[in-house]
Design an enzyme around this catalytic site. Structure first.
Site, PDB file in Angstrom:
ATOM      1  N   ASP A  22      72.605  51.937 -42.161  1.00 10.06           N
ATOM      2  CA  ASP A  22      72.963  52.190 -43.558  1.00 10.06           C
ATOM      3  C   ASP A  22      73.993  53.320 -43.589  1.00 10.06           C
ATOM      4  O   ASP A  22      73.716  54.408 -43.070  1.00 10.06           O
ATOM      5  CB  ASP A  22      71.693  52.570 -44.335  1.00 10.06           C
ATOM      6  CG  ASP A  22      71.921  52.524 -45.824  1.00 10.06           C
ATOM      7  OD1 ASP A  22      72.945  53.065 -46.289  1.00 10.06           O
ATOM      8  OD2 ASP A  22      71.075  51.935 -46.529  1.00 10.06           O
ATOM      9  N   TYR A  74      79.627  51.222 -59.670  1.00  3.98           N
ATOM     10  CA  TYR A  74      80.612  50.599 -58.774  1.00  3.98           C
ATOM     11  C   TYR A  74      82.020  51.144 -59.044  1.00  3.98           C
ATOM     12  O   TYR A  74      82.676  51.639 -58.145  1.00  3.98           O
ATOM     13  CB  TYR A  74      80.562  49.088 -58.977  1.00  3.98           C
ATOM     14  CG  TYR A  74      81.442  48.303 -58.044  1.00  3.98           C
ATOM     15  CD1 TYR A  74      81.102  48.139 -56.704  1.00  3.98           C
ATOM     16  CD2 TYR A  74      82.616  47.693 -58.500  1.00  3.98           C
ATOM     17  CE1 TYR A  74      81.902  47.393 -55.839  1.00  3.98           C
ATOM     18  CE2 TYR A  74      83.412  46.949 -57.649  1.00  3.98           C
ATOM     19  CZ  TYR A  74      83.048  46.799 -56.316  1.00  3.98           C
ATOM     20  OH  TYR A  74      83.847  46.058 -55.470  1.00  3.98           O
ATOM     21  N   ASP A 105      76.171  47.071 -40.499  1.00  4.57           N
ATOM     22  CA  ASP A 105      75.734  46.522 -41.789  1.00  4.57           C
ATOM     23  C   ASP A 105      74.241  46.791 -41.980  1.00  4.57           C
ATOM     24  O   ASP A 105      73.483  46.820 -41.014  1.00  4.57           O
ATOM     25  CB  ASP A 105      75.984  45.004 -41.817  1.00  4.57           C
ATOM     26  CG  ASP A 105      76.219  44.482 -43.215  1.00  4.57           C
ATOM     27  OD1 ASP A 105      77.338  44.047 -43.510  1.00  4.57           O
ATOM     28  OD2 ASP A 105      75.266  44.523 -44.038  1.00  4.57           O
ATOM     29  N   ILE A 110      76.449  58.528 -38.672  1.00  4.09           N
ATOM     30  CA  ILE A 110      76.350  57.826 -37.384  1.00  4.09           C
ATOM     31  C   ILE A 110      77.441  58.359 -36.457  1.00  4.09           C
ATOM     32  O   ILE A 110      78.526  58.717 -36.918  1.00  4.09           O
ATOM     33  CB  ILE A 110      76.467  56.290 -37.567  1.00  4.09           C
ATOM     34  CG1 ILE A 110      76.177  55.556 -36.253  1.00  4.09           C
ATOM     35  CG2 ILE A 110      77.803  55.880 -38.146  1.00  4.09           C
ATOM     36  CD1 ILE A 110      75.889  54.070 -36.411  1.00  4.09           C
TER      37      ILE A 110
HETATM   38  P1  NAD Z   1      79.561  41.555 -49.743  1.00  2.89           P
HETATM   39  O1  NAD Z   1      78.456  41.986 -50.604  1.00  2.89           O
HETATM   40  O2  NAD Z   1      79.551  40.161 -49.193  1.00  2.89           O
HETATM   41  O3  NAD Z   1      79.725  42.535 -48.497  1.00  2.89           O
HETATM   42  C1  NAD Z   1      79.343  43.888 -48.503  1.00  2.89           C
HETATM   43  C2  NAD Z   1      78.651  44.194 -47.193  1.00  2.89           C
HETATM   44  O4  NAD Z   1      78.294  45.577 -47.155  1.00  2.89           O
HETATM   45  C3  NAD Z   1      77.358  43.390 -47.027  1.00  2.89           C
HETATM   46  O5  NAD Z   1      77.311  42.826 -45.737  1.00  2.89           O
HETATM   47  C4  NAD Z   1      76.272  44.433 -47.236  1.00  2.89           C
HETATM   48  O6  NAD Z   1      75.071  44.116 -46.568  1.00  2.89           O
HETATM   49  C5  NAD Z   1      76.958  45.686 -46.705  1.00  2.89           C
HETATM   50  N1  NAD Z   1      76.386  46.926 -47.252  1.00  2.89           N
HETATM   51  C6  NAD Z   1      76.124  47.224 -48.553  1.00  2.89           C
HETATM   52  N2  NAD Z   1      75.619  48.461 -48.657  1.00  2.89           N
HETATM   53  C7  NAD Z   1      75.567  48.969 -47.392  1.00  2.89           C
HETATM   54  C8  NAD Z   1      75.120  50.203 -46.856  1.00  2.89           C
HETATM   55  N3  NAD Z   1      74.624  51.170 -47.638  1.00  2.89           N
HETATM   56  N4  NAD Z   1      75.196  50.383 -45.511  1.00  2.89           N
HETATM   57  C9  NAD Z   1      75.675  49.391 -44.701  1.00  2.89           C
HETATM   58  N5  NAD Z   1      76.108  48.210 -45.157  1.00  2.89           N
HETATM   59  C10 NAD Z   1      76.055  47.996 -46.492  1.00  2.89           C
HETATM   60  O7  NAD Z   1      80.907  41.797 -50.562  1.00  2.89           O
HETATM   61  P2  NAD Z   1      82.430  41.521 -50.199  1.00  2.89           P
HETATM   62  O8  NAD Z   1      82.993  40.676 -51.257  1.00  2.89           O
HETATM   63  O9  NAD Z   1      82.564  41.096 -48.797  1.00  2.89           O
HETATM   64  O10 NAD Z   1      83.050  42.970 -50.388  1.00  2.89           O
HETATM   65  C11 NAD Z   1      83.368  43.799 -49.281  1.00  2.89           C
HETATM   66  C12 NAD Z   1      84.114  45.035 -49.774  1.00  2.89           C
HETATM   67  O11 NAD Z   1      85.295  44.651 -50.470  1.00  2.89           O
HETATM   68  C13 NAD Z   1      83.308  45.917 -50.718  1.00  2.89           C
HETATM   69  O12 NAD Z   1      83.582  47.276 -50.414  1.00  2.89           O
HETATM   70  C14 NAD Z   1      83.860  45.578 -52.072  1.00  2.89           C
HETATM   71  O13 NAD Z   1      83.746  46.646 -52.964  1.00  2.89           O
HETATM   72  C15 NAD Z   1      85.311  45.263 -51.744  1.00  2.89           C
HETATM   73  N6  NAD Z   1      85.904  44.370 -52.755  1.00  2.89           N
HETATM   74  C16 NAD Z   1      85.608  43.036 -52.767  1.00  2.89           C
HETATM   75  C17 NAD Z   1      86.176  42.230 -53.742  1.00  2.89           C
HETATM   76  C18 NAD Z   1      85.930  40.749 -53.789  1.00  2.89           C
HETATM   77  O14 NAD Z   1      86.407  40.085 -54.696  1.00  2.89           O
HETATM   78  N7  NAD Z   1      85.230  40.143 -52.864  1.00  2.89           N
HETATM   79  C19 NAD Z   1      87.016  42.782 -54.724  1.00  2.89           C
HETATM   80  C20 NAD Z   1      87.246  44.141 -54.703  1.00  2.89           C
HETATM   81  C21 NAD Z   1      86.708  44.930 -53.702  1.00  2.89           C
END
Ligand code: NAD
Ligand code: UDP
Length: 313
Positions: free
Chosen positions: A56, A143, A31, A61
């Site tokens: 990132d 997005y 993360d 990696i």
């Molecule tokens: P979140 O923002 O809590 O989690 C995303 C995580 O990715 C965070 O920990 C962030 O720090 C990390 N991150 C972002 N960019 C990064 C990068 N460039 N390199 C490394 N880490 C990175 O959101 P979430 O709700 O836990 O969503 C997780 C996944 O599920 C996402 O891919 C999101 O698109 C997908 N998703 C979530 C939902 C929802 O309702 N929660 C719905 C549809 C899709």
């Protein structure tokens, strides 16, 4: 197995790490802490099967892993619109890097795609066969289109390089560990209700969403990763559909709040309605959500009560 979870310090990713460790796997959580936080995984720090890497996904990696859950990407509109160019890079370059890794070490990779690939849908409820109705130049496209390219990359690495892929399309998911400042509707409403502040309803509040509780979603993701001969895409969501007004009233009732509603302008391209058709998940994964909104929201409100320091000792 040794399993990589990108975005593992986020809301969904941290719950997934918990579950994988409970299932006796080794977990590498990767993360960059853009929208995730250490507190979400702090309780795993001393687990010998858990490893945390600050990285990132836009940068390549090298790791040796058997499976990859690729979640890294901010999910709240507030977060993904903060630096939209970076959001697109994360979706495109991040997914290329993870697919390159999967190809090199022959790992199975699952992409957490989204119901946003359907845009503002003209088909209702949404089936996986629907191609969507997405504005390619709007403020949500970093997005929506980012995830559409990510799906395209997954399919092309599969067809071209035989990479073992899985695609899940996640619909609005909520639960404990959502950040107080996440900006999505469930956290905004719960936090405002608990603070006794007005709940900000965008537009008339007649737009709909279908909310899945985190435990149900994680179960669906695990089942999809393990499913033989099924690459998806598959919808994972709760088909119970609510208007934002209904959600606001429920948040107020469950938190025993006297908050009022404050209407604010509807952001551009905000989808009018959204509800998953989960026939495919039922048939292929034997999966369906179990937790009704009322129950899941009550648990989520307790989480925010603790986060805000409102719990009575
Ligand atoms: P979140 O923002 O809590 O989690 C995303 C995580 O990715 C965070 O920990 C962030 O720090 C990390 N991150 C972002 N960019 C990064 C990068 N460039 N390199 C490394 N880490 C990175 O959101 P979430 O709700 O836990 O969503 C997780 C996944 O599920 C996402 O891919 C999101 O698109 C997908 N998703 C979530 C939902 C929802 O309702 N929660 C719905 C549809 C899709
Ligand atoms: N919304 C709202 N008040 C808020 C935050 C969001 O009324 O404080 C609305 C938003 O306009 C959308 C719905 O709630 O119609 C869901 O928004 P969210 O950001 O949670 O997720 P989305 O599904 O739009 O990505």
């Amino acid at each position: 197995m040794r399993i990589l979870v990108t975005g593992g310090a986020g809301f969904i990713g941290s719950h997934l790490c918990d579950r994988l460790l409970r299932d006796k796997h080794e977990v590498i959580c990767l993360d960059n802490f853009f929208s995730g936080k250490r507190a979400n995984i702090a309780h795993l720090r001393n687990d010998p099967n858990f490893e945390l890497i600050r990285h990132d996904v836009v940068e390549p990696i090298l790791l040796e892993v058997d499976r990859i859950f690729h979640l890294a990407c901010p999910a709240s509109p507030v977060h993904y619109q903060y630096n939209p160019v970076k959001t697109t890079k994360t979706n495109v370059m991040g997914t290329i890097n993870m697919l390159g890794l999967a190809k090199r070490v022959r790992a199975r990779i699952l992409l957490s795609s989204t119901s946003e690939v359907y845009g503002d849908p003209e088909e209702h409820p949404q089936k996986e066969t629907y191609w969507g109705h997405v504005n390619p130049i709007g403020i949500r496209s970093c997005y929506d289109e980012g995830k559409r390219v990510a799906e395209c990359l997954m399919m092309d690495y599969h067809r071209q390089n035989n990479v073992d892929i899985k695609i899940v399309r996640i619909f609005n998911t909520y639960g404990p560990r959502m950040a107080v400042n996440d900006g999505r509707v469930v956290s905004n409403f719960c936090v405002a209700a608990l603070r006794g502040e007005p709940l900000t309803v965008y537009g008339a509040g007649t737009q709909t969403r279908s909310f899945a509780y985190i435990d149900d979603l994680v179960e669906g993701m695990i089942r999809m990763m393990d499913a033989p001969d099924f690459i998806g895409p598959v919808n994972l969501g709760n088909p119970d559909e609510f208007t934002m007004l209904e959600l606001a009233k429920l948040a107020i009732e469950l938190s025993k709040s006297s908050s009022t509603l404050l209407h604010k302008p509807l952001p551009p391209d905000d989808p009018t309605r959204r509800r998953p058709d989960i026939t495919l998940a039922r048939e292929r994964l034997g999966w369906q959500p179990k937790v009704p909104l009322r129950e899941g929201l009550a648990r989520t409100i307790e989480h925010f009560r603790r986060e805000l320091g409102l719990t009575r000792a």
